[in-house]
Write a protein that holds these residues in place. Structure first.
Motif, PDB file in Angstrom:
ATOM      1  N   ILE A  64      -1.527  32.800  94.623  1.00 18.83           N
ATOM      2  CA  ILE A  64      -0.452  33.746  94.322  1.00 18.83           C
ATOM      3  C   ILE A  64      -0.702  35.080  95.024  1.00 18.83           C
ATOM      4  CG2 ILE A  64       0.631  35.062  92.454  1.00 18.83           C
ATOM      5  CD1 ILE A  64      -0.148  32.585  90.627  1.00 18.83           C
ATOM      6  N   LEU A  65      -1.951  35.525  95.011  1.00 17.83           N
ATOM      7  CA  LEU A  65      -2.239  36.805  95.675  1.00 17.83           C
ATOM      8  C   LEU A  65      -2.050  36.687  97.182  1.00 17.83           C
ATOM      9  CD1 LEU A  65      -5.251  38.035  93.503  1.00 17.83           C
ATOM     10  CD2 LEU A  65      -2.831  38.689  93.353  1.00 17.83           C
ATOM     11  N   SER A  66      -2.249  35.496  97.708  1.00 16.32           N
ATOM     12  CA  SER A  66      -1.998  35.297  99.129  1.00 16.32           C
ATOM     13  C   SER A  66      -0.497  35.350  99.414  1.00 16.32           C
ATOM     14  CB  SER A  66      -2.592  33.961  99.568  1.00 16.32           C
ATOM     15  OG  SER A  66      -2.450  33.797 100.952  1.00 16.32           O
ATOM     16  N   LEU A  67       0.296  34.793  98.508  1.00 21.69           N
ATOM     17  CA  LEU A  67       1.749  34.899  98.672  1.00 21.69           C
ATOM     18  C   LEU A  67       2.158  36.369  98.624  1.00 21.69           C
ATOM     19  CD1 LEU A  67       2.907  31.976  96.321  1.00 21.69           C
ATOM     20  CD2 LEU A  67       2.828  31.979  98.835  1.00 21.69           C
ATOM     21  N   ILE A  68       1.549  37.098  97.705  1.00 26.39           N
ATOM     22  CA  ILE A  68       1.844  38.532  97.591  1.00 26.39           C
ATOM     23  C   ILE A  68       1.458  39.242  98.880  1.00 26.39           C
ATOM     24  CG2 ILE A  68       1.073  40.638  96.403  1.00 26.39           C
ATOM     25  CD1 ILE A  68       1.086  38.992  93.785  1.00 26.39           C
ATOM     26  N   HIS A  69       0.321  38.854  99.429  1.00 25.70           N
ATOM     27  CA  HIS A  69      -0.128  39.422 100.711  1.00 25.70           C
ATOM     28  C   HIS A  69       0.953  39.246 101.779  1.00 25.70           C
ATOM     29  CE1 HIS A  69      -2.977  40.047 104.105  1.00 25.70           C
ATOM     30  NE2 HIS A  69      -2.353  39.009 104.659  1.00 25.70           N
TER      31      HIS A  69
ATOM     32  N   ALA B   1      -1.082  37.882  87.831  1.00 28.98           N
ATOM     33  CA  ALA B   1      -0.745  37.813  89.261  1.00 28.98           C
ATOM     34  C   ALA B   1       0.628  37.168  89.446  1.00 28.98           C
ATOM     35  CB  ALA B   1      -1.813  37.027  90.017  1.00 28.98           C
ATOM     36  N   LEU B   2       0.887  36.141  88.658  1.00 29.05           N
ATOM     37  CA  LEU B   2       2.172  35.455  88.795  1.00 29.05           C
ATOM     38  C   LEU B   2       3.324  36.381  88.389  1.00 29.05           C
ATOM     39  CD1 LEU B   2       3.515  32.839  89.604  1.00 29.05           C
ATOM     40  CD2 LEU B   2       3.294  32.032  87.266  1.00 29.05           C
ATOM     41  N   HIS B   3       3.114  37.128  87.311  1.00 26.60           N
ATOM     42  CA  HIS B   3       4.164  38.071  86.917  1.00 26.60           C
ATOM     43  C   HIS B   3       4.345  39.156  87.979  1.00 26.60           C
ATOM     44  CE1 HIS B   3       4.623  36.040  83.208  1.00 26.60           C
ATOM     45  NE2 HIS B   3       3.463  36.387  82.694  1.00 26.60           N
ATOM     46  N   LEU B   4       3.226  39.562  88.577  1.00 25.45           N
ATOM     47  CA  LEU B   4       3.320  40.563  89.649  1.00 25.45           C
ATOM     48  C   LEU B   4       4.197  40.024  90.784  1.00 25.45           C
ATOM     49  CD1 LEU B   4       2.426  43.219  90.954  1.00 25.45           C
ATOM     50  CD2 LEU B   4       0.355  42.067  91.754  1.00 25.45           C
ATOM     51  N   LEU B   5       3.980  38.773  91.125  1.00 20.80           N
ATOM     52  CA  LEU B   5       4.785  38.151  92.182  1.00 20.80           C
ATOM     53  C   LEU B   5       6.268  38.150  91.797  1.00 20.80           C
ATOM     54  CD1 LEU B   5       5.143  36.423  94.767  1.00 20.80           C
ATOM     55  CD2 LEU B   5       4.561  34.418  93.408  1.00 20.80           C
ATOM     56  N   GLN B   6       6.537  37.739  90.563  1.00 20.33           N
ATOM     57  CA  GLN B   6       7.941  37.712  90.123  1.00 20.33           C
ATOM     58  C   GLN B   6       8.564  39.104  90.220  1.00 20.33           C
ATOM     59  OE1 GLN B   6       7.036  36.111  86.026  1.00 20.33           O
ATOM     60  NE2 GLN B   6       8.870  34.903  86.476  1.00 20.33           N
ATOM     61  N   ILE B   7       7.785  40.096  89.823  1.00 22.39           N
ATOM     62  CA  ILE B   7       8.316  41.452  89.757  1.00 22.39           C
ATOM     63  C   ILE B   7       8.484  42.035  91.165  1.00 22.39           C
ATOM     64  CG2 ILE B   7       7.803  43.798  88.952  1.00 22.39           C
ATOM     65  CD1 ILE B   7       6.345  42.433  86.530  1.00 22.39           C
ATOM     66  N   LEU B   8       7.531  41.734  92.053  1.00 25.25           N
ATOM     67  CA  LEU B   8       7.621  42.296  93.413  1.00 25.25           C
ATOM     68  C   LEU B   8       8.919  41.887  94.099  1.00 25.25           C
ATOM     69  CD1 LEU B   8       3.996  41.946  94.858  1.00 25.25           C
ATOM     70  CD2 LEU B   8       5.221  44.065  94.318  1.00 25.25           C
ATOM     71  N   ILE B   9       9.375  40.672  93.832  1.00 21.18           N
ATOM     72  CA  ILE B   9      10.627  40.261  94.479  1.00 21.18           C
ATOM     73  C   ILE B   9      11.832  40.571  93.579  1.00 21.18           C
ATOM     74  CG2 ILE B   9       9.583  38.482  95.933  1.00 21.18           C
ATOM     75  CD1 ILE B   9      10.583  36.430  93.830  1.00 21.18           C
ATOM     76  N   GLY B  10      11.582  41.289  92.500  1.00 23.08           N
ATOM     77  CA  GLY B  10      12.694  41.737  91.651  1.00 23.08           C
ATOM     78  C   GLY B  10      13.410  40.604  90.951  1.00 23.08           C
ATOM     79  N   SER B  11      12.651  39.587  90.522  1.00 19.99           N
ATOM     80  CA  SER B  11      13.340  38.409  89.964  1.00 19.99           C
ATOM     81  C   SER B  11      13.221  38.291  88.454  1.00 19.99           C
ATOM     82  CB  SER B  11      12.804  37.135  90.635  1.00 19.99           C
ATOM     83  OG  SER B  11      11.518  36.839  90.147  1.00 19.99           O
ATOM     84  N   VAL B  12      12.776  39.359  87.787  1.00 19.68           N
ATOM     85  CA  VAL B  12      12.681  39.282  86.330  1.00 19.68           C
ATOM     86  C   VAL B  12      13.870  39.990  85.696  1.00 19.68           C
ATOM     87  CG1 VAL B  12      11.277  39.826  84.307  1.00 19.68           C
ATOM     88  CG2 VAL B  12      10.174  39.213  86.460  1.00 19.68           C
ATOM     89  N   GLU B  13      14.503  39.311  84.772  1.00 17.96           N
ATOM     90  CA  GLU B  13      15.663  39.857  84.054  1.00 17.96           C
ATOM     91  C   GLU B  13      16.859  40.095  84.964  1.00 17.96           C
ATOM     92  OE1 GLU B  13      17.229  40.597  81.238  1.00 17.96           O
ATOM     93  OE2 GLU B  13      15.760  39.277  80.324  1.00 17.96           O
ATOM     94  N   VAL B  14      16.926  39.275  86.001  1.00 18.86           N
ATOM     95  CA  VAL B  14      18.094  39.357  86.883  1.00 18.86           C
ATOM     96  C   VAL B  14      18.715  37.972  86.978  1.00 18.86           C
ATOM     97  CG1 VAL B  14      17.102  41.249  88.231  1.00 18.86           C
ATOM     98  CG2 VAL B  14      16.748  38.874  88.972  1.00 18.86           C
ATOM     99  N   PRO B  15      19.975  37.904  87.390  1.00 20.93           N
ATOM    100  CA  PRO B  15      20.595  36.585  87.557  1.00 20.93           C
ATOM    101  C   PRO B  15      19.800  35.752  88.561  1.00 20.93           C
ATOM    102  CG  PRO B  15      22.238  38.334  87.725  1.00 20.93           C
ATOM    103  CD  PRO B  15      20.904  39.007  87.682  1.00 20.93           C
ATOM    104  N   GLY B  16      19.651  34.497  88.262  1.00 23.60           N
ATOM    105  CA  GLY B  16      18.949  33.593  89.175  1.00 23.60           C
ATOM    106  C   GLY B  16      17.441  33.591  89.006  1.00 23.60           C
ATOM    107  N   GLY B  17      16.920  34.542  88.263  1.00 25.42           N
ATOM    108  CA  GLY B  17      15.467  34.643  88.120  1.00 25.42           C
ATOM    109  C   GLY B  17      15.007  34.220  86.741  1.00 25.42           C
TER     110      GLY B  17
ATOM    111  N   LEU C 123       2.642  47.035  86.261  1.00 26.58           N
ATOM    112  CA  LEU C 123       1.887  46.387  87.336  1.00 26.58           C
ATOM    113  C   LEU C 123       0.440  46.832  87.237  1.00 26.58           C
ATOM    114  CD1 LEU C 123       4.442  46.770  90.249  1.00 26.58           C
ATOM    115  CD2 LEU C 123       4.261  45.025  88.479  1.00 26.58           C
ATOM    116  N   TRP C 124       0.280  48.098  86.943  1.00 26.80           N
ATOM    117  CA  TRP C 124      -1.048  48.667  86.673  1.00 26.80           C
ATOM    118  C   TRP C 124      -1.167  48.671  85.166  1.00 26.80           C
ATOM    119  CZ3 TRP C 124      -4.871  50.600  89.912  1.00 26.80           C
ATOM    120  CH2 TRP C 124      -5.880  51.375  89.307  1.00 26.80           C
ATOM    121  N   SER C 125      -2.144  47.934  84.634  1.00 26.26           N
ATOM    122  CA  SER C 125      -2.219  47.841  83.185  1.00 26.26           C
ATOM    123  C   SER C 125      -3.139  48.913  82.623  1.00 26.26           C
ATOM    124  CB  SER C 125      -2.721  46.464  82.770  1.00 26.26           C
ATOM    125  OG  SER C 125      -2.964  46.463  81.379  1.00 26.26           O
TER     126      SER C 125
END
Ligand SMILES: Nc1nc2c(c(=O)[nH]1)N[C@H]1C(S)=C(S)[C@@H](COP(=O)(O)OP(=O)(O)OC[C@H]3O[C@@H](n4cnc5c(=O)[nH]c(N)nc54)[C@H](O)[C@@H]3O)O[C@H]1N2
Ligand SMILES: Nc1nc2c(c(=O)[nH]1)N[C@H]1C(S)=C(S)[C@@H](COP(=O)(O)OP(=O)(O)OC[C@H]3O[C@@H](n4cnc5c(=O)[nH]c(N)nc54)[C@H](O)[C@@H]3O)O[C@H]1N2
Ligand code: SF4
Ligand code: SF4
Ligand code: SF4
Ligand code: SF4
Ligand code: SF4
Ligand SMILES: [Mo]
Lengths: 246, 932, 293
Positions: free
Chosen positions: B233-238, B398-414, B713-715
């Motif tokens: 996941i962190l590599s995807l984020i990279h 990390a997975l939630h970070l990935l979801q959030i980086l692409i703006g896919s949480v609490e949005v249509p389609g996400g 993102l920063w806890s």
């Protein structure tokens, strides 16, 4: 009557989507539940809590591993019940007339009160779709839920087989495969629905939709992941320019 | 030719009773068809929000559970030694008086000596309340060994996790990624969702070492090596950062990405405590919730001569590091760099090229109004495959970070939350463990610590709880640590207890690590022959292995014989666009002819509370508030106007808030056993920040006031613990934990190896949930056990060939903790470093009313014998616990093994002596049919 | 296929019985009086015994009469009719030699034809089953007829005919085994066609649909080891053909030799019939991964 009708008014059957079936066995137990309580004798189980338990089921879910020439191995869940064949060998072999194919809808049934439990029909079926009831000694098979699909005591939307109604993935479809305009026929046409063991000449009514192609390589040459920056400052600078343009 | 006459419209049933399934925790709505007052057939309820009419294999086999020969029939008192299964049946009065005689003195003198752990409890708000009123600090359900990593990482990061906290937008997602899921609690919704994705032709990707079930239907399979998802996941984020395929606006507005990290690693705030950001429009530092503010992701700020950067800067710095490049990580993950590039490409493509807009006007918490909701059609779901590892918490983050980086949480389609979520850690309570004789606890036991000050430890650092939850060992153990209770209690560490009270957890078998060790601990004696755990009370509905290890059995009803409530106060059954709750009610009366009978456990707890005169149950004048659980469901009020059930309150037309309504249960029954209330259209998305949603939630009683928050993102809570470990603050961790905490409590997700390097144990060993079996309790079900009556160990091709295995062979599987001998089977669609089997199929002889020779007892087996709750001693001389250092989540899937071919034994090893069955054995023939 | 004793006994005994009756019907030998009584009696006992034993595997023997209804399509039904007709014809025919020392040859010939028809019908019950490729070949009826006639000839003491028929039966058996070896492959049914997945790659059964037993596995997925089968084939051939021939040769037409040979032949037939079922693979075994390669 074990002579097969030359044609049936409708060809009711199932279309099973191998691309979607997750192998959950829901159709197996819902079938057992409905059919133990309804059509004919209950579906018995021998030694149900002990060793080598053997019960009658009308629908079972296999799973197969397919290893393609290239790419990783795949797993396919594979539900199987009676295919209500047009040329049903199980019917013609039956000495008593207990097995028959209905002229109105093509459903292949066993009239249990005529069945002597000789087992010949199960031998004749290439698909293993018939099982002798271990307690009652009569042949059991998928009834296509003939006591549901026309049942006026059920709400109209529930007049489908129990397995179809329950399938959580929506991998089972029911309808008239003799009508080229029916939803199921169209699905079969679109997705290349196939017969099992066509060489056995049984002309199954039920069709199987093949799994869609899997693990297709992704085109990586597209510019989508073109780097814009290697450093945080670079990235921030780039984002800043982009945001300013908005 | 004549066809036999056939009645195609036979009567289906006399009556349909609608209630809630409990063949698992998914809680589908069911129609129970009755004939002659008996259950004839069970089907799904089409109107129910969870299952919309479908049922899984277990649900449809419910009739075999309700009539199982393994049902308990009367309260039992142990007469033989613990673990023998020798009991005598006693009356309910005797049973309850016995329990009271044990519990009342504890409450007065040392309430902590009662440890009450409720396993797979669906009534935790009630059982927790009971424990709170009793006054023991020792209460939790089974979450600690289940998936607390998932829940906690989600709640700390974004105010909710997967599963019951939220769901993919099945209708609009174009790409669906599934990490480490075989089945999950949301059994039917996930299957229905995958079906809907498939029907639309959306792409499904399964990340899993094993390709079965959902991963078999996935269009693409990523056969990852266990324990390495974080790295992937962190590599995807990279890759996404490097190509700027992220939603910068989303990050700036809705997350703490633009917040400034102070010199102490905590975020900069103004005097009022509001987080500070720099406004892009004028460059000024402003409170984050200022109307109109456009937070700058690249801001800097000088504090005491030091330049503070944003959270975004910190994360970009970390993940742009070439150490996260696909080329650097692929091999460790068991993948190719091209696969990782392919995944990132597809994510970017779906999120940004397939983005769309859902019209609607909405106002955020800053007072800014927005036109439309931006759709990012990438949905993800994950479960124990990533959480049941010792690095699981950070991997989930990390997975939630990935979801959030692409703006896919609490949005249509996400990914979308389900009420009562979103609900951040700050909106949850803190843990309560301060206890006093004869007094209730001040608040609920379980909570979310925000820093060391919330730990449940005394001034010496000694844990206050028997499971050592909320101690430095596992600071964020928000679900407690049920898997540590028995070993700690047997060891008297941190203190001795008197009575272990368990409900619905088969701890002497499949739910424990180190199963044989657990049996030893349950039966361990002092030199004088007394048991180290002096008393054990257990409430089960069936003759499980655990029954044999208790002194007093309180037999529960089956799920069709009792009242239950699936409450918004608990773990409800809501959907992303609606709040929902439900009940169970006795569609049949419990009937155990010739025996004292069974009672619903919750009603038994009410009875015990009344006999113990617990506050909250007994009024000042000594009268009982509640006659039984049904009475509690209707009349209990957590806060004025808010009770266990949201529907039909007050005059019957009020939802959420309202006075108790004596007709409530009847109204639920009439309504099909559940109640749904929809979220208004403009409140459907962006719920954490959307004023319309916040107001709706307050009106329904989910919150008392709007509580918008930012995704972390920063806890900061993690950083506070890390900061303490660095030597700051009053409360300091013990030295031996300091380094581990410094590393583990990283405020940004990171990945580290979990298992001991392979040193002789080259293979990973996993279990999966079979879809047609629920843990231990499906084996008493005559239909289900024919599907899964035994379990082979599946072995990948290379290992299969290297060991010269053939069909029918057996192998010895050895871990650093133990060895088992089991049947093997070949599987090609499997990660080459992994072996696996179906979970909890093996059974102890004598349990579950199984007859002699049942395959579960001879060929079935558990991996649990190989899994220690402690790792073997390491270089540092320590035996670290086999769990996540942050939450204490049991690391089931860090198991490493070696395999060797052996001659087939008569039965799987280890084998244990048979238990004496308190219910006899099941019949030899079955032909089930009720009615004429 | 599961080699159920009831079915083995049924086919072997009724085959022998009808074979014997066929010879008697043709007047080979033309018995009368007590000899006829015992001769015909033996034929009826074997034929009826076989038929009765076939009802042992029925779930509902009390409904056996219903099996007469479907002669238009079902070989089992036809067999029932043929058997009754043959027994009636032979019964009527037997009255002559036993009680009146008279032979009505026309009736005897008709009876003999009906006996053979019955054996043919029995064989067709198996032959027609396309799902068992090893059976689904012309050699199957030929084999049943040859064995029935050879056994009948032995019992009827027709040494020369017996010797000839034994040789034919042996040859047909060898041919049937030869064809049978490739019948499954020839039929073209594979796990690939059974699942429709064959064109995607190699298909292998991963997990059965149930870990428990079921009717199909017990009835149709019987697997016999190749070595074991080879051994039994040799034994069967020896007992069925070789030893009887030898005995006939030694006995030079003596009745005792014929009967001893018949005994050996019977043992061989039981063995042969066991193999006939045990070696027959039903295509359904493919679904369960039970096909021996
Ligand atoms: N190797 C391995 N082990 C694992 C896991 C794994 O993945 N791998 N998973 C772990 C996880 S996540 C979990 S949650 C646990 C689950 O393990 P457990 O919590 O032990 O769950 P179960 O075996 O389902 O059932 C617990 C008990 O509940 C009882 N029960 C069922 N219905 C009722 C009822 O209506 N009333 C009452 N009072 N009792 C009832 C059953 O009889 C059984 O004894 O297993 C854990 N163990
Ligand atoms: N039918 C049924 N449903 C159930 C249950 C049941 O017993 N039966 N149990 C319920 C309970 S208590 C729970 S907690 C949930 C759990 O639901 P799941 O999380 O689906 O539970 P598991 O079956 O343990 O599946 C874990 C999956 O993760 C994969 N995995 C293991 N390690 C890794 C890894 O490192 N990376 C990745 N990507 N994958 C990995 C495994 O192969 C497996 O597919 O299910 C619930 N639902
Ligand atoms: S219910 Fe549907 S998904 Fe489940 S096994 Fe049957 S066909 Fe497959
Ligand atoms: S599937 Fe089998 S039982 Fe069904 S009609 Fe075809 S041959 Fe007959
Ligand atoms: S078992 Fe019953 S249905 Fe089948 S062939 Fe025999 S009589 Fe007919
Ligand atoms: S159609 Fe009915 S009888 Fe046939 S498999 Fe489905 S549920 Fe069973
Ligand atoms: S998923 Fe299955 S077992 Fe679980 S509640 Fe739903 S129907 Fe019942
Ligand atoms: Mo769990």
């Amino acid at each position: 009557m074990t002579l097969l009708p030359t044609s049936t008014e409708r060809k009711m059957g199932l279309v099973i989507d191998l691309d979607t079936c997750v192998g959950c066995h829901a159709c197996v137990t819902s079938c057992k539940g409905w059919n133990t309580e309804n059509y004919g004798v209950p579906l018995a189980d021998e030694n149900p809590y002990g060793a080598e338990t053997s019960g009658a089921f009308l629908n079972r879910v296999h799973s197969y591993e397919v290893t393609p020439e290239t790419g990783p191995a795949q797993l396919v869940h594979f539900p199987k019940s009676c295919l209500h064949c047009e040329d049903a060998p199980c019917v013609t072999v039956c000495p008593t007339g207990a097995s028959y194919k209905r002229t109105e809808d093509g459903i292949v049934l066993v009239n249990e009160s005529d069945c002597i439990g000789c087992g010949l029909c199960a031998w004749a079926c290439p698909y293993g779709a018939r099982e002798m009831d271990p307690a009652a000694g009569v042949m059991k098979k998928c009834t296509l839920c003939v006591d549901r699909i026309y049942n006026e005591n059920l709400p109209e939307e529930d007049r489908v087989p129990a397995c179809v109604r329950t399938c959580p993935a929506g991998a089972r479809h029911f309808g008239d495969l003799g009508d080229p305009d029916s939803d199921v026929s169209r699905l079969v046409a679109e997705r290349g629905g196939m017969d099992l063991m066509p060489e056995q000449g049984t002309k199954p009514v039920n069709k199987y939709l093949p799994p869609r192609p899997k693990d297709a390589p992704i085109d990586l040459l597209g510019p989508l992941l073109e780097p814009v920056a290697e450093t945080p400052t670079g990235l921030l600078g780039w984002l800043d320019t982009q945001l300013s343009k908005l | 030719m004549s066809q036999p006459a056939l009645d195609t419209s036979p009567p289906v049933s006399d009556e349909i009773r609608k209630t809630t399934c409990y063949m698992c925790a998914c809680r589908c709505g069911i129609n129970v068809h009755m004939k002659d007052g008996k259950v004839a057939y069970i089907e799904g309820n089409r109107d129910h929000p969870v299952n919309r009419g479908v049922l899984c294999a277990k649900g449809a086999a419910g009739i075999m559970q309700v009539n199982s020969p393994a049902r308990l029939r009367a309260p039992l008192k142990r007469v033989g030694p613990r673990g023998s299964g020798e009991f005598e049946e006693i009356t309910w009065d005797e049973a309850l008086e016995l329990a009271v005689s044990w519990l009342a003195p504890l409450r007065d003198a040392s309430p902590e000596k009662l440890a009450f752990f409720t396993g797979r409890d669906q009534s935790q708000s009630f059982t927790g309340f009971w424990a709170q009123m009793f006054g023991t600090p020792n209460y939790a359900a089974h979450g600690g060994f289940c998936s607390v990593n998932m829940a906690t990482a989600g709640i700390y990061t974004m105010g909710g996790a997967f599963w019951e906290f939220g769901q993919p937008d099945w209708e609009r997602a174009e790409l669906f990624l599934l990490f480490g899921v075989a089945e999950d609690h949301d059994s039917n919704p996930i299957k229905m969702g995958i079906g809907r994705l498939k029907a639309r032709g959306a792409k499904v990707i399964g990340v899993n070492p094993i390709r079965t079930g959902y991963n078999a239907v996935a269009d693409e399979w990523v056969g990852i090596t266990p324990g390495t998802d974080g790295l992937l996941i962190l590599s995807l984020i990279h890759l996404l950062l490097k190509s700027a395929k992220i939603d910068a606006t989303y990050l700036a507005r809705w997350t703490n990405a633009p917040c400034l990290v102070g010199p102490d690693g905590l975020l900069l705030r103004n005097e009022a405590g509001a987080l500070l950001v720099r406004d892009r429009r004028d460059g000024a530092l402003k409170a984050l919730d200022t109307q109109g503010v456009e937070p700058d992701l690249g801001a800097t700020h000088e504090v005491d001569g030091k330049t503070c950067h944003t959270v975004f800067h910190a994360l970009a710095t970390r993940y742009l590091d070439p150490a996260y490049a696909p080329e650097a990580v692929a091999e460790r993950c068991g993948l190719t760099p091209a696969q990782i590039h392919g995944l990132a490409t597809q994510i970017a493509d779906a999120a940004f090229n397939k983005s769309f807009n859902v019209p609607g006007t909405w106002t955020d918490f800053r007072g800014d109004t927005h036109q439309g909701f931006t759709g990012r059609p990438v949905a993800m779901h994950a479960m124990r495959g990533i959480s049941a590892h010792a690095n699981g918490f950070q991997t989930c983050r990390a997975l939630h970070l990935l979801q959030i980086l692409i703006g896919s949480v609490e949005v249509p389609g996400g990914f979308r939350f389900k009420p009562p979520y979103p609900k951040p850690a700050t909106a949850h309570p803190r843990p309560n463990a301060e206890y006093a004789c004869g007094a209730p606890l001040a608040g609920p036991h379980l909570g979310f610590p925000l820093g060391p000050e919330h730990l449940a430890i005394d001034e010496n650092g000694t844990p206050k709880r028997i499971d050592k939850a909320f101690s430095w060992e596992h600071p964020l153990s928000a679900h407690g640590l049920m898997h540590m209770v028995i070993s700690n209690a047997a060891a008297g560490d941190p203190y001795q207890i008197d009575t272990l009270f368990l409900y619905m957890a088969n701890m002497a078998w499949n739910s424990s690590m180190n199963t044989s060790g657990t049996m030893d601990q349950l039966t361990a004696t002092n030199p004088d022959g007394s048991y180290k755990i002096p008393r054990i009370i257990y409430a089960d509905a069936y003759s499980s292995e655990m029954v044999a290890y208790a002194d007093l059995i309180l037999p529960d009803t089956t799920y069709l014989e009792r009242h239950d409530c699936i409450s918004l106060l608990d773990r409800p059954i809501c959907e992303a666009d609606a709040a929902a709750d439900a009940i169970r009610w006795p569609v049949i009366e419990p009937d155990r002819p010739g025996h004292a009978g069974v009672r619903g456990f919750q009603s038994v707890l009410v009875d015990l509370a009344n006999r113990l005169k617990l506050p909250g149950f007994i009024a000042d004048d000594g009268t009982a508030f509640y006659a039984d659980y049904a009475d509690y469901m209707v009349n209990h009020q957590r806060k004025p106007g808010i009770g266990p059930l949201m529907g039909f309150r007050g005059n019957g037309a009020e939802t959420g808030r309202g006075a108790p309504n004596p007709e409530q249960i009847q109204r639920y029954i009439e309504a099909g056993g559940f109640q749904v209330t929809h979220i208004p259209d403009d409140a459907q998305y962006m719920k954490p920040w959307n004023a319309a949603y916040q107001n709706w939630a307050v009106a329904l009683g989910l919150y008392d006031a709007p509580q918008p928050y930012l995704f972390e993102l920063w806890s900061e809570p993690l950083r506070r613990f890390q900061h303490a470990a660095e030597g700051h603050g009053e409360r300091q961790p013990p030295e031996h934990l300091r380094d581990r905490l410094k590393r583990a409590m990283d405020p940004l997700p990171y990945w580290e190896e979990t298992a001991i390097a392979d040193n002789g144990y080259p293979l990973h060993a996993l279990t999966q949930r079979p879809m047609a079996m629920y843990h231990s309790w499906g084996s008493q079900n005559a239909w289900l056990r024919q599907i899964h009556g035994q379990n082979p160990l599946f072995v990948p091709t290379a290992v299969w060939e290297a060991n010269g295995f053939a069909e029918g062979d057996w192998a010895r599987l050895t871990s650093p903790h133990g060895a088992i001998t089991v049947p093997v089977a070949h599987m090609a669609a499997l990660n080459p470093h992994t072996v696996w089997t179906w979970n909890a199929i093996g059974k102890r002889k004598g349990a579950w009313a199984l007859r002699d020779g049942a395959s579960e007892t001879e060929k079935g087996f558990l991996l649990n014998h190989l899994i220690g709750e402690l790792h073997p001693e390491r270089d540092d001389g320590m035996r670290w616990s086999n769990s996540d250092p942050i939450t204490g989540q049991a690391a089931w899937f860090d198991l490493r093994v070696q395999i060797e071919k052996v001659a087939a034994p008569r039965e799987a090893q280890p084998a244990f002596p048979p238990l004496q069955s308190p219910v006899g054995q099941g019949p030899e023939h079955l032909a089930w049919k009720v009615g004429a | 296929m599961h080699p159920a004793p009831s079915v083995i006994l049924f086919t072997v005994l009724s085959g022998l019985g009808f074979g014997l009756l066929a010879f008697l019907g043709l007047g080979l030998p033309a018995l009368t009086g007590w000899a006829a009584f015992f001769g015909y009696g033996a034929g009826f006992a074997l034929a009826i015994g076989g038929l009765v034993s076939s009802t042992f595997h029925l779930g509902h023997p009390e409904r056996a009469l219903k099996a007469f209804t479907q002669w238009r399509s079902s070989w089992l039904s036809r067999e029932a009719w043929a058997a009754v007709a043959a027994l009636l014809a032979m019964g009527l025919h037997a009255l002559g030699p036993v009680f009146f020392a008279e032979r009505f040859q026309l009736l005897g010939t008709l009876g003999a034809a009906l006996c053979l028809l019955t054996v043919y019908a029995t064989s067709m019950i198996y032959t027609q089953i396309r799902a068992v490729p090893r059976w689904n070949q012309p050699a199957t009826p030929a084999l049943f007829l040859a064995l029935s006639l050879a056994g009948g000839a032995l019992l009827a003491g027709q040494a020369v005919a017996a010797a000839l028929l034994l040789c034919i039966a042996g040859a047909v058996q060898l041919y049937a085994w030869h064809v049978g070896a490739t019948a499954f492959t020839q039929a073209g049914t594979t796990l690939g066609t059974a699942t429709g997945l064959g064109h995607r790659g190699t298909v292998r059964s991963f997990e059965p649909p149930h870990t428990g037993e079921n009717y199909l596995l017990k009835e149709m997925a019987y697997v016999v080891g190749r070595k074991h089968a080879q051994k039994l084939r040799v034994i069967a051939l020896i007992l069925l053909v070789a030893l009887p021939l030898l005995l006939l040769l030694i006995g030079q037409g003596a009745l005792w030799a014929s009967w001893l040979a018949a005994l050996s032949h019977l043992a061989g037939a039981l063995c042969q019939r066991w193999l006939f079922f045990a070696e027959a693979e039903h295509v359904v075994g493919l679904y369960y991964g039970r096909r021996v390669a």
